[in-house]
Design a protein around this motif. Structure first.
Motif, PDB file in Angstrom:
ATOM      1  N   ARG A 232      11.947  13.665  -7.197  1.00  0.00           N
ATOM      2  CA  ARG A 232      11.398  14.734  -6.785  1.00  0.00           C
ATOM      3  C   ARG A 232      11.501  14.543  -5.169  1.00  0.00           C
ATOM      4  NH1 ARG A 232       6.354  15.017  -7.672  1.00  0.00           N
ATOM      5  NH2 ARG A 232       6.059  17.146  -7.069  1.00  0.00           N
ATOM      6  N   LYS A 233      11.174  13.521  -4.794  1.00  0.00           N
ATOM      7  CA  LYS A 233      10.887  13.189  -3.250  1.00  0.00           C
ATOM      8  C   LYS A 233      10.942  11.852  -2.635  1.00  0.00           C
ATOM      9  CE  LYS A 233       5.773  13.506  -4.380  1.00  0.00           C
ATOM     10  NZ  LYS A 233       4.564  14.144  -3.815  1.00  0.00           N
ATOM     11  N   PRO A 234      12.352  11.460  -2.874  1.00  0.00           N
ATOM     12  CA  PRO A 234      12.410   9.709  -2.602  1.00  0.00           C
ATOM     13  C   PRO A 234      12.194   9.581  -1.143  1.00  0.00           C
ATOM     14  CG  PRO A 234      14.505  10.911  -3.017  1.00  0.00           C
ATOM     15  CD  PRO A 234      13.256  11.898  -3.481  1.00  0.00           C
ATOM     16  N   TRP A 235      12.693  10.691  -0.283  1.00  0.00           N
ATOM     17  CA  TRP A 235      12.435  10.573   1.219  1.00  0.00           C
ATOM     18  C   TRP A 235      10.933  10.168   1.627  1.00  0.00           C
ATOM     19  CZ3 TRP A 235      14.576  14.442  -1.325  1.00  0.00           C
ATOM     20  CH2 TRP A 235      13.604  15.630  -1.745  1.00  0.00           C
ATOM     21  N   GLU A 236       9.950  10.416   0.806  1.00  0.00           N
ATOM     22  CA  GLU A 236       8.458  10.135   1.240  1.00  0.00           C
ATOM     23  C   GLU A 236       8.148   8.707   1.029  1.00  0.00           C
ATOM     24  OE1 GLU A 236       5.723  12.618  -0.431  1.00  0.00           O
ATOM     25  OE2 GLU A 236       6.667  14.573   0.304  1.00  0.00           O
ATOM     26  N   PHE A 237       9.102   7.850   0.466  1.00  0.00           N
ATOM     27  CA  PHE A 237       8.651   6.440   0.002  1.00  0.00           C
ATOM     28  C   PHE A 237       9.021   5.573   1.314  1.00  0.00           C
ATOM     29  CE2 PHE A 237       8.762   7.968  -4.432  1.00  0.00           C
ATOM     30  CZ  PHE A 237       7.372   7.518  -4.676  1.00  0.00           C
ATOM     31  N   ASP A 238       8.290   4.438   1.435  1.00  0.00           N
ATOM     32  CA  ASP A 238       8.841   3.381   2.305  1.00  0.00           C
ATOM     33  C   ASP A 238       9.034   2.101   1.612  1.00  0.00           C
ATOM     34  OD1 ASP A 238       9.100   1.791   4.453  1.00  0.00           O
ATOM     35  OD2 ASP A 238       7.206   1.718   5.082  1.00  0.00           O
ATOM     36  N   ILE A 239       8.157   1.611   1.154  1.00  0.00           N
ATOM     37  CA  ILE A 239       8.073   0.159   0.208  1.00  0.00           C
ATOM     38  C   ILE A 239       7.643   0.386  -0.761  1.00  0.00           C
ATOM     39  CG2 ILE A 239       7.801  -2.254   0.000  1.00  0.00           C
ATOM     40  CD1 ILE A 239       8.278  -2.672   3.074  1.00  0.00           C
ATOM     41  N   LEU A 240       8.208   0.247  -2.337  1.00  0.00           N
ATOM     42  CA  LEU A 240       7.619  -0.060  -3.499  1.00  0.00           C
ATOM     43  C   LEU A 240       7.755  -1.341  -4.169  1.00  0.00           C
ATOM     44  CD1 LEU A 240       9.520   2.822  -3.464  1.00  0.00           C
ATOM     45  CD2 LEU A 240       8.190   3.493  -5.146  1.00  0.00           C
ATOM     46  N   VAL A 241       6.584  -1.799  -4.288  1.00  0.00           N
ATOM     47  CA  VAL A 241       6.558  -3.216  -4.791  1.00  0.00           C
ATOM     48  C   VAL A 241       5.999  -3.170  -6.360  1.00  0.00           C
ATOM     49  CG1 VAL A 241       4.066  -3.631  -3.913  1.00  0.00           C
ATOM     50  CG2 VAL A 241       5.678  -5.548  -4.429  1.00  0.00           C
ATOM     51  N   MET A 242       6.758  -4.060  -7.108  1.00  0.00           N
ATOM     52  CA  MET A 242       6.418  -3.789  -8.591  1.00  0.00           C
ATOM     53  C   MET A 242       6.731  -5.074  -9.364  1.00  0.00           C
ATOM     54  SD  MET A 242       9.582  -1.126  -9.070  1.00  0.00           S
ATOM     55  CE  MET A 242       9.184  -0.318  -7.608  1.00  0.00           C
ATOM     56  N   GLU A 243       6.221  -5.209 -10.629  1.00  0.00           N
ATOM     57  CA  GLU A 243       6.536  -6.111 -11.422  1.00  0.00           C
ATOM     58  C   GLU A 243       8.175  -6.135 -11.839  1.00  0.00           C
ATOM     59  OE1 GLU A 243       7.708  -7.231 -15.587  1.00  0.00           O
ATOM     60  OE2 GLU A 243       7.642  -5.182 -14.802  1.00  0.00           O
ATOM     61  N   ASN A 244       8.683  -7.310 -12.344  1.00  0.00           N
ATOM     62  CA  ASN A 244      10.103  -7.690 -12.561  1.00  0.00           C
ATOM     63  C   ASN A 244      10.673  -6.693 -13.257  1.00  0.00           C
ATOM     64  OD1 ASN A 244      12.277  -8.998 -12.580  1.00  0.00           O
ATOM     65  ND2 ASN A 244      11.370 -10.951 -12.997  1.00  0.00           N
ATOM     66  N   MET A 245      10.468  -6.257 -14.524  1.00  0.00           N
ATOM     67  CA  MET A 245      10.994  -5.506 -15.356  1.00  0.00           C
ATOM     68  C   MET A 245      11.151  -3.970 -14.725  1.00  0.00           C
ATOM     69  SD  MET A 245      13.077  -4.816 -17.873  1.00  0.00           S
ATOM     70  CE  MET A 245      12.810  -5.887 -19.319  1.00  0.00           C
ATOM     71  N   PHE A 246       9.982  -3.337 -14.328  1.00  0.00           N
ATOM     72  CA  PHE A 246      10.002  -2.150 -13.783  1.00  0.00           C
ATOM     73  C   PHE A 246      10.956  -2.132 -12.343  1.00  0.00           C
ATOM     74  CE2 PHE A 246       5.247  -1.450 -14.935  1.00  0.00           C
ATOM     75  CZ  PHE A 246       5.583  -1.365 -16.148  1.00  0.00           C
TER      76      PHE A 246
END
Length: 359
Positions: A232-246
């Motif tokens: 929907r709005k990927p341009w709003e993200f900067d850094i996304l941090v998450m678990e391995n499988m995700f």
């Protein structure tokens, strides 16, 4: 000049082709910026396993441990598996052995590439997915069990030590990006803390570490909502941090948003070691046809040069990394149209256009 050693592992399929292209560009960069890296070539992967029963020799594994960085092509073939049915993937063992906890997956729109999304703001996509690469559900690799051919079990593991390092790495990267882009730094913790205790623990540690980085905005998203908003709005993200499988799943989604895995670089970074590779696989269906896009390999190499330059206080390497990133943009804007986008430019043409654009 330097005595930095790079363990070069081309691997399988198009891994050898994109690696050759990258090393040709590296030669141009070395001459242009006056540095030298000591390249050590090592075999490994599914084809080696098929021929010898070993995916990576102990000698090559230890050479990778001693190297200042590992430059990796692609390993694995769909028809070659271990007896338990899992794929040949020596880099997964390196992640664990070298504690390469931060899987860095930049997602950035390049000039003149097809826009997957109709919204014109998709041209501004510039985010980074940071995937914890040693724990999570992948911790169970090689440890899963099947009970009486009726129940299979795998175990997800989250530890405080690794999570703290991961989050600190993410916030420091956000600070660097804020300075470069002149925009607010933002780190989003992606989890499923509404369901799993381990994920609630992951989020709790994130909130604790965020307090040490007052200049960076910290927020949260459940993984399903994050997947929705990446469309929907990927341009709003900067850094996304998450678990391995995700991270494994969402980073491929990110690659699809900007044109495919041929444009998706990757760095696997720890406190003492780092591995750099394109996020794509070995693509045996196009081996030897000259169609393999080396862009992800080139951008991964730029990440390697930047990491080495900062780690060893060698400005020439950082300058070379910036020049390579710019040259990729120039090549796409002015000179090339890869096969996957309906053009006729393949591995050699793309590499040549990039090295001719190095300023």
């Amino acid at each position: 000049m330097s005595n930095l050693k790079i363990a070069v592992m081309p691997g399988d399929g198009i891994g050898t082709e994109v690696m050759d292209a990258a090393l040709n560009v590296l030669s141009v960069l070395q001459n242009r910026f006056g540095f030298r890296l000591d390249l050590e070539d090592h075999q490994g992967g599914a084809d080696l396993y098929r021929r010898t029963g070993t995916a990576l020799t102990d000698e090559s594994f230890e050479a990778a441990r001693r190297a200042d960085a590992i430059l990796f092509g692609a390993m694995g073939l769909p028809d070659v598996r271990y007896p338990d049915g899992t794929e040949i993937a020596p880099h997964l063992e390196m992640r664990r052995a070298f504690h390469l906890y931060a899987g860095v997956r930049p997602v950035r729109s390049l000039p003149n590439t097809p826009s997957i999304l109709a919204d014109p703001r998709s041209r501004d996509i510039d985010l980074v997915i940071i995937r914890e690469s040693t724990e999570g559900l992948f911790y169970s690799r090689g440890k899963g069990t099947i009970e009486d051919d009726s129940v299979a079990r795998e175990t997800l593991v989250i530890t405080r030590d690794t999570s703290e390092r991961l989050f600190d790495f993410s916030f420091r990267l956000a600070e660097r990006r804020r300075e470069r882009r002149g925009r607010e730094g933002r780190v989003t913790c992606v989890d499923k803390s509404n369901v799993f205790v381990a994920m609630a623990f992951f989020r709790k540690i994130f909130d604790e570490r965020s307090k040490g980085f007052a200049g960076v905005r910290a927020d949260h998203a459940y993984v399903d909502a994050a997947a929705l908003d990446m469309i929907r709005k990927p341009w709003e993200f900067d850094i996304l941090v998450m678990e391995n499988m995700f991270g494994d799943i969402l980073s491929d989604l990110g690659g699809g948003l900007v044109g495919g895995m041929g444009l998706a670089p990757c760095a696997e970074i720890g406190d003492e070691h780092a591995l750099f590779q394109p996020a794509h696989g070995s693509a045996p269906d196009i081996v030897g046809q000259g169609k393999a896009n080396p862009t992800a390999m080139l951008l991964s190499m730029a990440m390697m040069l930047d990491w080495l330059g900062n780690r060893h206080a060698m400005p020439s390497l950082c300058e070379a990394a910036e020049a390579l990133d710019r040259a990729v943009d120039v090549a796409y804007a002015e000179k090339i149209k890869p096969f996957e986008f309906g053009g006729s430019d393949g591995t050699r043409e793309i590499a040549r256009a990039v090295w001719e654009s190095i300023a």
